[in-house]
Write a protein that holds these residues in place. Sequence first.
Motif, PDB file in Angstrom:
ATOM      1  N   ASP A  18      -1.265   6.857  -9.932  1.00  0.00           N
ATOM      2  CA  ASP A  18      -2.622   6.421  -9.595  1.00  0.00           C
ATOM      3  C   ASP A  18      -3.409   7.660  -9.176  1.00  0.00           C
ATOM      4  OD1 ASP A  18      -4.954   5.446  -8.451  1.00  0.00           O
ATOM      5  OD2 ASP A  18      -3.955   3.932  -7.237  1.00  0.00           O
ATOM      6  N   TRP A  19      -4.341   8.083  -9.998  1.00  0.00           N
ATOM      7  CA  TRP A  19      -5.090   9.316  -9.745  1.00  0.00           C
ATOM      8  C   TRP A  19      -6.358   9.072  -8.940  1.00  0.00           C
ATOM      9  CZ3 TRP A  19      -2.467  13.544 -10.743  1.00  0.00           C
ATOM     10  CH2 TRP A  19      -1.409  13.457 -11.649  1.00  0.00           C
ATOM     11  N   SER A  20      -6.626   7.845  -8.507  1.00  0.00           N
ATOM     12  CA  SER A  20      -7.910   7.490  -7.888  1.00  0.00           C
ATOM     13  C   SER A  20      -8.150   8.129  -6.527  1.00  0.00           C
ATOM     14  CB  SER A  20      -8.036   5.971  -7.771  1.00  0.00           C
ATOM     15  OG  SER A  20      -7.082   5.464  -6.855  1.00  0.00           O
ATOM     16  N   ASP A  21      -7.123   8.645  -5.872  1.00  0.00           N
ATOM     17  CA  ASP A  21      -7.337   9.324  -4.599  1.00  0.00           C
ATOM     18  C   ASP A  21      -6.710  10.719  -4.591  1.00  0.00           C
ATOM     19  OD1 ASP A  21      -4.712   8.492  -4.525  1.00  0.00           O
ATOM     20  OD2 ASP A  21      -4.877   7.414  -2.636  1.00  0.00           O
ATOM     21  N   ARG A  33      -1.840   3.373  -5.283  1.00  0.00           N
ATOM     22  CA  ARG A  33      -2.711   3.125  -4.128  1.00  0.00           C
ATOM     23  C   ARG A  33      -2.516   1.720  -3.567  1.00  0.00           C
ATOM     24  NH1 ARG A  33      -7.445   5.721  -2.162  1.00  0.00           N
ATOM     25  NH2 ARG A  33      -8.922   4.288  -1.248  1.00  0.00           N
ATOM     26  N   PRO A  44     -12.160   5.331  -3.254  1.00  0.00           N
ATOM     27  CA  PRO A  44     -11.416   5.960  -4.349  1.00  0.00           C
ATOM     28  C   PRO A  44     -12.378   6.625  -5.329  1.00  0.00           C
ATOM     29  CG  PRO A  44     -11.473   3.592  -4.636  1.00  0.00           C
ATOM     30  CD  PRO A  44     -12.100   3.883  -3.293  1.00  0.00           C
ATOM     31  N   LEU A  45     -11.830   7.508  -6.122  1.00  0.00           N
ATOM     32  CA  LEU A  45     -12.620   8.130  -7.179  1.00  0.00           C
ATOM     33  C   LEU A  45     -13.072   7.061  -8.165  1.00  0.00           C
ATOM     34  CD1 LEU A  45     -10.300  11.172  -7.949  1.00  0.00           C
ATOM     35  CD2 LEU A  45     -12.406  11.191  -6.597  1.00  0.00           C
ATOM     36  N   THR A  46     -14.147   7.342  -8.853  1.00  0.00           N
ATOM     37  CA  THR A  46     -14.565   6.438  -9.918  1.00  0.00           C
ATOM     38  C   THR A  46     -13.527   6.524 -11.032  1.00  0.00           C
ATOM     39  OG1 THR A  46     -15.821   8.091 -11.158  1.00  0.00           O
ATOM     40  CG2 THR A  46     -17.004   6.900  -9.401  1.00  0.00           C
ATOM     41  N   PRO A  47     -13.461   5.530 -11.897  1.00  0.00           N
ATOM     42  CA  PRO A  47     -12.527   5.629 -13.025  1.00  0.00           C
ATOM     43  C   PRO A  47     -12.732   6.895 -13.858  1.00  0.00           C
ATOM     44  CG  PRO A  47     -13.297   3.386 -12.806  1.00  0.00           C
ATOM     45  CD  PRO A  47     -14.105   4.216 -11.840  1.00  0.00           C
ATOM     46  N   ALA A  50     -11.231   9.912 -11.892  1.00  0.00           N
ATOM     47  CA  ALA A  50      -9.766   9.856 -11.939  1.00  0.00           C
ATOM     48  C   ALA A  50      -9.256  10.234 -13.336  1.00  0.00           C
ATOM     49  CB  ALA A  50      -9.274   8.464 -11.544  1.00  0.00           C
TER      50      ALA A  50
END
Length: 111
Positions: A18-21, A33, A44-47, A50
């Motif tokens: 999960d790259w969102s954070d 996450r 979190p990051l936007t899609p 990420a």
Amino acid sequence: MALRRLAREFAAEIANHDWSDATERLDRAGHRREYDSKVSGEPPLTPQEALRIKVNVMWVTAQVLAHEDPNFDIHEFARLCGVTGLSRASLENGLRRGADGKLLQAPPVHA
């Protein structure tokens, strides 16, 4: 052509993470996450953000794999990493090449 086992395993790890954070924490491999016991409170990051991180991780990993394996397929690797929506040319241009067009190896590590 099928990717080598190591390339498939790198792709699975990149796709699974999960790259969102990714900009606000150090994560273990396979971080999700939704399973965090402590959420930072930061949004979190936007899609799209990420995805940019995921694409860069994919390219850095692909650079080493492609230099090691002359039959490496960046398109198959990107697909298995979950990276979609980039053109064939974009995927290929993300790899570092010399003036002769050959893939460059990683620079030396300085201790």
